[in-house]
Structures are given as C-alpha cells and as structure tokens.
Design a protein around this motif. Structure first.
Motif, PDB file in Angstrom:
ATOM      1  N   LEU A  69       0.833  -1.198   0.000  1.00  0.00           N
ATOM      2  CA  LEU A  69       0.000   0.000   0.000  1.00  0.00           C
ATOM      3  C   LEU A  69       0.873   1.255   0.000  1.00  0.00           C
ATOM      4  O   LEU A  69       2.012   1.227   0.456  1.00  0.00           O
ATOM      5  N   GLY A  70       0.318   2.336  -0.499  1.00  0.00           N
ATOM      6  CA  GLY A  70       1.023   3.604  -0.454  1.00  0.00           C
ATOM      7  C   GLY A  70       2.159   3.727  -1.436  1.00  0.00           C
ATOM      8  O   GLY A  70       3.097   4.489  -1.208  1.00  0.00           O
ATOM      9  N   THR A  71       2.081   3.027  -2.556  1.00  0.00           N
ATOM     10  CA  THR A  71       3.171   3.066  -3.532  1.00  0.00           C
ATOM     11  C   THR A  71       3.286   4.429  -4.214  1.00  0.00           C
ATOM     12  O   THR A  71       4.318   4.746  -4.802  1.00  0.00           O
ATOM     13  N   LYS A  72       2.221   5.230  -4.144  1.00  0.00           N
ATOM     14  CA  LYS A  72       2.254   6.576  -4.727  1.00  0.00           C
ATOM     15  C   LYS A  72       2.257   7.649  -3.636  1.00  0.00           C
ATOM     16  O   LYS A  72       1.881   8.800  -3.868  1.00  0.00           O
ATOM     17  N   GLY A  73       2.667   7.245  -2.436  1.00  0.00           N
ATOM     18  CA  GLY A  73       2.767   8.192  -1.338  1.00  0.00           C
ATOM     19  C   GLY A  73       1.503   8.336  -0.514  1.00  0.00           C
ATOM     20  O   GLY A  73       1.438   9.178   0.387  1.00  0.00           O
ATOM     21  N   GLU A  74       0.478   7.502  -0.773  1.00  0.00           N
ATOM     22  CA  GLU A  74      -0.769   7.609  -0.026  1.00  0.00           C
ATOM     23  C   GLU A  74      -0.585   7.151   1.420  1.00  0.00           C
ATOM     24  O   GLU A  74       0.217   6.271   1.709  1.00  0.00           O
ATOM     25  N   ASP A  75      -1.346   7.773   2.334  1.00  0.00           N
ATOM     26  CA  ASP A  75      -1.387   7.278   3.708  1.00  0.00           C
ATOM     27  C   ASP A  75      -2.740   6.646   4.026  1.00  0.00           C
ATOM     28  O   ASP A  75      -2.976   6.199   5.142  1.00  0.00           O
ATOM     29  N   THR A  76      -3.628   6.607   3.032  1.00  0.00           N
ATOM     30  CA  THR A  76      -4.929   5.944   3.133  1.00  0.00           C
ATOM     31  C   THR A  76      -5.172   5.189   1.833  1.00  0.00           C
ATOM     32  O   THR A  76      -4.920   5.740   0.756  1.00  0.00           O
ATOM     33  N   GLN A  77      -5.658   3.945   1.936  1.00  0.00           N
ATOM     34  CA  GLN A  77      -5.896   3.195   0.706  1.00  0.00           C
ATOM     35  C   GLN A  77      -6.989   2.154   0.911  1.00  0.00           C
ATOM     36  O   GLN A  77      -7.149   1.601   2.003  1.00  0.00           O
ATOM     37  N   TRP A  78      -7.740   1.907  -0.168  1.00  0.00           N
ATOM     38  CA  TRP A  78      -8.780   0.886  -0.146  1.00  0.00           C
ATOM     39  C   TRP A  78      -8.173  -0.473  -0.448  1.00  0.00           C
ATOM     40  O   TRP A  78      -7.294  -0.603  -1.301  1.00  0.00           O
ATOM     41  N   VAL A  79      -8.668  -1.472   0.279  1.00  0.00           N
ATOM     42  CA  VAL A  79      -8.182  -2.838   0.151  1.00  0.00           C
ATOM     43  C   VAL A  79      -9.375  -3.752  -0.138  1.00  0.00           C
ATOM     44  O   VAL A  79     -10.451  -3.584   0.451  1.00  0.00           O
ATOM     45  N   THR A  80      -9.186  -4.701  -1.041  1.00  0.00           N
ATOM     46  CA  THR A  80     -10.217  -5.691  -1.357  1.00  0.00           C
ATOM     47  C   THR A  80      -9.909  -6.991  -0.627  1.00  0.00           C
ATOM     48  O   THR A  80      -8.772  -7.480  -0.673  1.00  0.00           O
ATOM     49  N   VAL A  81     -10.906  -7.528   0.053  1.00  0.00           N
ATOM     50  CA  VAL A  81     -10.753  -8.779   0.796  1.00  0.00           C
ATOM     51  C   VAL A  81     -11.775  -9.783   0.257  1.00  0.00           C
ATOM     52  O   VAL A  81     -12.986  -9.555   0.353  1.00  0.00           O
ATOM     53  N   ASN A  82     -11.262 -10.862  -0.333  1.00  0.00           N
ATOM     54  CA  ASN A  82     -12.125 -11.910  -0.884  1.00  0.00           C
ATOM     55  C   ASN A  82     -12.198 -13.079   0.084  1.00  0.00           C
ATOM     56  O   ASN A  82     -11.169 -13.567   0.568  1.00  0.00           O
ATOM     57  N   VAL A  83     -13.433 -13.502   0.372  1.00  0.00           N
ATOM     58  CA  VAL A  83     -13.678 -14.528   1.381  1.00  0.00           C
ATOM     59  C   VAL A  83     -14.375 -15.719   0.742  1.00  0.00           C
ATOM     60  O   VAL A  83     -15.277 -15.564  -0.103  1.00  0.00           O
ATOM     61  N   TYR A  84     -13.955 -16.923   1.146  1.00  0.00           N
ATOM     62  CA  TYR A  84     -14.702 -18.133   0.803  1.00  0.00           C
ATOM     63  C   TYR A  84     -14.801 -19.016   2.040  1.00  0.00           C
ATOM     64  O   TYR A  84     -13.807 -19.277   2.719  1.00  0.00           O
ATOM     65  N   HIS A  85     -16.014 -19.439   2.367  1.00  0.00           N
ATOM     66  CA  HIS A  85     -16.250 -20.316   3.508  1.00  0.00           C
ATOM     67  C   HIS A  85     -17.274 -21.370   3.094  1.00  0.00           C
ATOM     68  O   HIS A  85     -18.409 -21.038   2.757  1.00  0.00           O
ATOM     69  N   PRO A  86     -16.886 -22.651   3.091  1.00  0.00           N
ATOM     70  CA  PRO A  86     -17.820 -23.699   2.659  1.00  0.00           C
ATOM     71  C   PRO A  86     -19.010 -23.900   3.596  1.00  0.00           C
ATOM     72  O   PRO A  86     -19.993 -24.533   3.219  1.00  0.00           O
ATOM     73  N   ASP A  87     -18.920 -23.341   4.817  1.00  0.00           N
ATOM     74  CA  ASP A  87     -20.014 -23.479   5.774  1.00  0.00           C
ATOM     75  C   ASP A  87     -20.377 -22.104   6.330  1.00  0.00           C
ATOM     76  O   ASP A  87     -20.216 -21.834   7.521  1.00  0.00           O
ATOM     77  N   PRO A  88     -20.898 -21.205   5.481  1.00  0.00           N
ATOM     78  CA  PRO A  88     -21.124 -19.813   5.892  1.00  0.00           C
ATOM     79  C   PRO A  88     -22.325 -19.667   6.810  1.00  0.00           C
ATOM     80  O   PRO A  88     -23.242 -20.492   6.808  1.00  0.00           O
ATOM     81  N   SER A  89     -22.326 -18.590   7.589  1.00  0.00           N
ATOM     82  CA  SER A  89     -23.479 -18.258   8.423  1.00  0.00           C
ATOM     83  C   SER A  89     -23.621 -16.741   8.487  1.00  0.00           C
ATOM     84  O   SER A  89     -22.684 -16.006   8.157  1.00  0.00           O
ATOM     85  N   ALA A  90     -24.781 -16.285   8.927  1.00  0.00           N
ATOM     86  CA  ALA A  90     -25.076 -14.854   8.935  1.00  0.00           C
ATOM     87  C   ALA A  90     -24.239 -14.087   9.943  1.00  0.00           C
ATOM     88  O   ALA A  90     -24.102 -12.863   9.835  1.00  0.00           O
ATOM     89  N   ASP A  91     -23.678 -14.775  10.946  1.00  0.00           N
ATOM     90  CA  ASP A  91     -22.888 -14.064  11.950  1.00  0.00           C
ATOM     91  C   ASP A  91     -21.380 -14.159  11.715  1.00  0.00           C
ATOM     92  O   ASP A  91     -20.592 -13.841  12.591  1.00  0.00           O
TER      93      ASP A  91
END
Length: 628
Positions: A69-91
């Motif tokens: 992060l911050g390769t262009k000097g940023e101190d704030t950046q958006w990150v994408t988080v991809n999740v997979y769970h074979p037994d998902p639940s609402a909580d």
C-alpha cells in the motif's frame, strides 16, 4: 386501576377517574443513564476476543490485495478482501488486525489453572460482518469486502470468524499486507502555542529518536525555509489506568512529535512539511501542508471560529456498521472540510474519539480530522471519555475513558496549558479571548481551576478583545437535557453555582458546552433569569451570558426534557456545530449549522461599543468613590 406507559419514562395511573402523573424513577433513571453515560457501546468492545478459539477450516480462504500500500505516497488506501467459507453463516465476520501477527504472547497470565490461556488478546482495529454488503454469502459462501486502511505503523492481516462477536471461532487468516513505509510521519495537527505568534505542529510516526531526529521545515510561502526541532513523546501499556486500554484495547501508539514554530508574522500563509533525519544521513519527508498564522491580539480583521463537542469518529468503509455509535461524525467533518477556506480556528471541547480504551482509534481519529487540523489550529478540551477513571484524580469516578485516564488526549494533541494533565488553558485569537475549562477536574470556588478561570476572564483587555468566550465539556451553565431535567437543576450538578458570578462580573459573551448531544441556546441569562427579551439581535450593555450546548457534532443524540424552560430559546435534536464570525470590534455573528447540509438553522448578532462592555450591570459593577 389502569396503568399506561407513555414511552418517555412517565407512567400514568388512572385511578377512580382522576389522573395521577407519576415519574417512575427506575424507568427514567435507566433511560437517562443509558444516553448520558455512553449509550451505545464502543463497537470494538462488543467483541469477546478473549473467548476466541481456533477452529480452522482447511477449505476456507481469505485473501487481501494489494499486498503493498502507499506506492504513490498515499497514507490511506482501499483494500479488497475476498472470502470463501464452505459453511457460511449470517454471523460470520472479518476482523482487521494490526500488527498482522496475533497470538497469545500479549495475553496476561491466567491465575486460575482451570482456565485456558486465551488465543487472541488484542482487539482488531475494525471489523465487518461478511453478509453486510454480500447478501448471497450465506448461500454461496463467497464474498468480496472493501476496507479503507490508514498507515498505522504496522502491517495488517484479515481474519475470518464464525460464531458472531460473542463466541468468535477463527476460521482462516489472510496474507499480510503493509504500507511502503509504515513508520512515515503522518496526520499533523496544529495548535496555538502559549504566545500569539507561535504555532505548534504535532504528528505521529514510527521513528524513535534513537533511529531518526524529527523536525519541521517551514517558511512564509515562497520564502527560504528554516528547520525547527521537535520533541518526542510516547507511553507504554503501564501508563494506562485500566482495561481495556491496558488489555485488549492496547496498541503501541508510536511516537508523537511536537515542534514549536515561533516569531510568526500575523496573518501570513506558511508552508511546512514534517521531516526525520535518519542516522545514515538520509531524510524522510511528509507531504507539504500550509496554515495561516494567528492575528495579533486585538487586531481588527475578519475572524471565524468553529466550536463543537462530542464528534467521535466513524468509518467511511462501513466497518462496525451495526453500531451507529457516532452517526453524525463524518457529516460534521466533511462540512468543515468543505468550508475550510472560511474557517480560521476550531475548538473541539471534549469527547473527541470515544476510543474508550481502544488505542487504535486515536490514529483513525487523527487521520479523519487531518484535512482540518493540518491547516487551522485544532484546539481541544478534555471530556469524560478522555479522562475519567476511578481513583486517578478525575472529579468523576466513572470508567468512561476505558482506562486511558487522559494520557492519550494530553499526548496526541497539544494545548497551551501550564500542565497538560490539567486541561484548562487560555488562548487569544485576534479579537477573541477563549477561556477553556476542564470539567473533569474540580472547578468550584477556592480550587486551582477556579483561580485560573477568574484570572483568564479578568486579564483580557476588552477594548482590544471585546469577544470573551468560556468553553468546557460538561454543561456548567444551562441545558434542558432529559437527565438534567430529572434532577431539576438543568445543569451539571454544582455546575454554575460558583462560576456564574464570574461570568457576570467579567461579562462573558457566550459560554459553550458539549457532553449533551444536541443543540440548545439560551437567552442572555443570570441567576436563572433572562435579562434580555431580544432573541436574535443583541445590542448595547452586556447584562448576561448566552449559554450554548453544542454537543451534537457526531455521537448518538441526547433527548431533551419534556419541559422547555423559559430561558431556552432554540433546541434542536440533530447533529451540528457553531460558527462565530467577528467582523470587527463591534459586530459578531453567531450561526448554528446542521451537519447534514451545512445550512444555518439558528443565528443571532451582537452589536455594541466598548462603553457597553464597561457599563455597570447587576453583580458586574466596578467600585466607585464619592471622592473627587
């Protein structure tokens, strides 16, 4: 007999055809305490992190990108988080941890041999429920989340938990990600120094003085820059007074640097940048910032002041989304940023972050206000959520600071107090004199603070500085807050009994308070009596002080009493802030603006001459003699 509850804490008994109005102390007290002493809960406090158990699922996965992060000097950046769970639940939820590696090494010793050592003993810095923006997650087990991260001196990881917040089960952990330079100097906040021609610059970095020498490079815009050294402070876990600040909420605060820029020319634009000289001779720089220096005390120029309390912080990425903890915070911040060219100085009078012992939130707050605090003086006051903790010298023995006991506020921000542990101070800005009280220490007659307040009020030259302002966190004056109404005094207990004679004697124009999360303005008042029938255009003799509650800058709102006292001219159950504009020595404009749209919803003007300040009023007369 028929019993009815009206939904506002009042029980109505209908007995033999007559109605008896009875205040139910239990109901009223529970409502009052709920909203007055921290209704809503610090979002991170909802997580029972000590109960977390390892329940890894070999087929579950979580991945974060970009890695760097911050390769262009940023101190704030958006990150994408991809999740997979074979037994998902609402909580299911995802927590952001920083530092990225968490284990039981930070856990306190377990004295009971029957208890297991916790696996995780540090709260995440933020979290999201997976299905919040992924409605199909419980069916597909797949989700993509967006987090906004700020540079906080360490790397990050993302952990997927099942079991909700109360029984967290660790399912899987992501790769680690990091900013290019986690130690970079960040989030400057400027404040007035102890003299009118001094500006202080405070910032946070990961560099101790053994590794790099901090300084500020600055100059009048376009001139040759000079460099001023900075002092460095930090604190350890043992400086915290209790949990969660000393336990699950603890996070290394890094190093807080303050430089004093002196002998400034009045009303000039200065540029500055933060620097660190490394031991190998190389330099680390922040981006460039600018500010306008303060006017000389008494100087006749356009001067614009913002005042509010209880703003808190919020997350632009929707983290901690179900808590609604400080729902107006971002709106207030954004309105101030939008109008920043028309603002000269800001006063945030207590209850700043509502971190309540979760130290990571202070970095996030300084990042949120950086566009404001890096450009105009950001002057703060101390509130219960900064200071109060039992048996630590605070006037109130509540646990509202979460164990911080003032350490974070007095270290992260500079105020021109003689002793920053005692948060009272005075500061001049052109035609204004501000006397800032500290309601978390005793203010009653005979105390050290009372003597300071009187000295601050008594030493101003009203011919040069006609606009005299008092401000403090708790309502030492007047408020028709629900809780205060229950007590019948419409004030903080023992609030105005000692101070009202000082306000009257020295003819304080306006007194501001936070703590109560709404907006209210009184008539000019003394000893519970309106002394002026005007509502919006005041002129002539200063015969009473106008009291203003402006605690609705962001945190959950406070209810008003069902009784509206005769001195209450305007009440608003909404988020907002106040702007004062001094056009000259004789004309002041007061505006209350809503945070939702920045428009003015209440206002008044004061027009007067110096002789009107000198005029004799009740309990505000100089002694005279019959001698000639």
């Amino acid at each position: 007999m028929e019993v009815l509850y009206d939904g506002h804490g009042v029980i109505v008994l209908i007995l033999r055809g007559s109605m008896i109005l009875l205040v139910s102390l239990l109901i009223n007290l529970s409502i009052a305490l709920a909203h007055f002493h921290g209704f809503g809960e610090q979002p991170l406090a909802k997580i029972a992190i000590y109960k977390a158990v390892v329940s890894l699922h070999s087929n579950a996965s979580i991945a974060a990108s970009p890695y760097l992060l911050g390769t262009k000097g940023e101190d704030t950046q958006w990150v994408t988080v991809n999740v997979y769970h074979p037994d998902p639940s609402a909580d299911d939820w995802v927590g952001v941890f920083s530092p990225a590696k968490f284990n039981s090494s930070t856990c306190p010793p377990v004295n009971d041999p029957k208890e297991d050592t916790p696996y995780i003993c540090s709260a995440p810095i933020k979290y999201k429920f997976v299905n919040y923006s992924n409605s199909m997650y419980t069916k597909t087990g797949k989700a993509s989340l967006k987090f906004q991260l700020i540079n906080q001196r360490a790397d990050f990881s993302f952990a997927l938990f099942s079991g909700g917040l109360l029984n967290p089960k660790l399912v899987t952990v992501s790769n680690f990600i990091s900013f290019v330079n986690p130690k970079a100097p960040l989030y400057p906040r400027i404040a007035q120094g102890k003299s009118w021609d001094e500006m202080t610059v405070t910032w946070t970095s990961g560099y101790d003085i053994s590794e790099a020498t901090p300084f500020v490079e600055w100059s009048i815009k376009g001139k040759t820059p000079v460099q001023s050294p900075a002092g460095t402070l930090t604190f350890g876990r043992n400086a915290m007074c209790g949990s969660p600040a000393s336990t699950v909420g603890w996070r290394d605060p890094g190093f807080i640097h303050t430089s004093f820029l002196k002998e400034l020319w009045p009303n000039k634009v200065y540029t500055y940048r933060l620097g660190h000289l490394l031991s190998n001779g190389s330099e680390i720089w922040s981006k460039q910032y600018s500010f306008k220096s303060s006017p000389y005390p008494g100087q006749n120029s356009l001067q614009r002041v913002i005042i509010f309390g209880d703003m808190g912080k919020a997350e632009r990425d929707g983290s901690n989304e179900y808590n609604n903890y400080q729902p107006g915070s971002l709106n207030t911040t954004d309105q101030l940023i939008k109008d920043l060219e028309n603002i000269d100085i800001v006063f945030h009078i207590g209850d700043m972050t509502y971190a309540n012992g979760y130290i990571s939130q202070w970095d996030q707050f300084t990042a949120q206000v950086e566009p404001i605090a890096s450009k105009v003086p950001y002057m703060i006051g101390s509130g219960n959520h900064e200071r109060d903790w039992p048996n630590t010298g605070s006037f109130y023995n509540t646990t509202d600071s979460g164990g911080e006991c003032g350490v974070l506020a007095q270290t992260m921000f500079y105020v021109p107090a003689e002793n920053r542990e005692k948060f009272w101070y005075s500061t001049d800005y052109g035609m204004f004199r501000f006397c800032i009280g500290d309601t978390e220490h005793d203010w009653r007659e005979g105390t050290e603070q009372y003597k300071f307040i009187e000295h601050c009020l008594a030493t101003v030259d009203r011919q040069k500085q006609p606009w005299l302002i008092f401000a403090a966190h708790r309502v030492l004056g007047y408020s028709s807050d629900f809780y205060y109404g229950l007590e019948g005094s419409f004030e903080e207990p023992m609030g105005r009994e000692s101070l009202q004679k000082l306000w009257q004697r020295y003819k304080v124009d306006i007194a501001f308070y936070g703590h109560v999360h709404n907006y209210e303005r009184t008539c000019p008042i003394y000893q519970n009596q309106c002394v002026n029938k005007e509502r919006s255009q005041y002129s002539g003799t200063v015969n009473g002080t106008i009291h203003v509650v402006v605690g609705g800058a962001g945190s959950h709102l406070s209810n008003f009493s069902q009784v509206t006292p005769k001195w209450s001219l305007y009440r608003d159950y909404d988020f907002g802030f106040v702007k004062l504009t001094a056009f000259n020595h004789s004309s002041l404009l007061f505006e209350y603006k809503k945070s939702s749209d920045g428009n003015v919803y209440d206002s008044f003007t004061i027009s007067r001459d110096y002789k009107d300040v000198l005029a004799c009023v009740h309990d505000g007369c100089e002694p005279t003699t019959l001698a000639t």
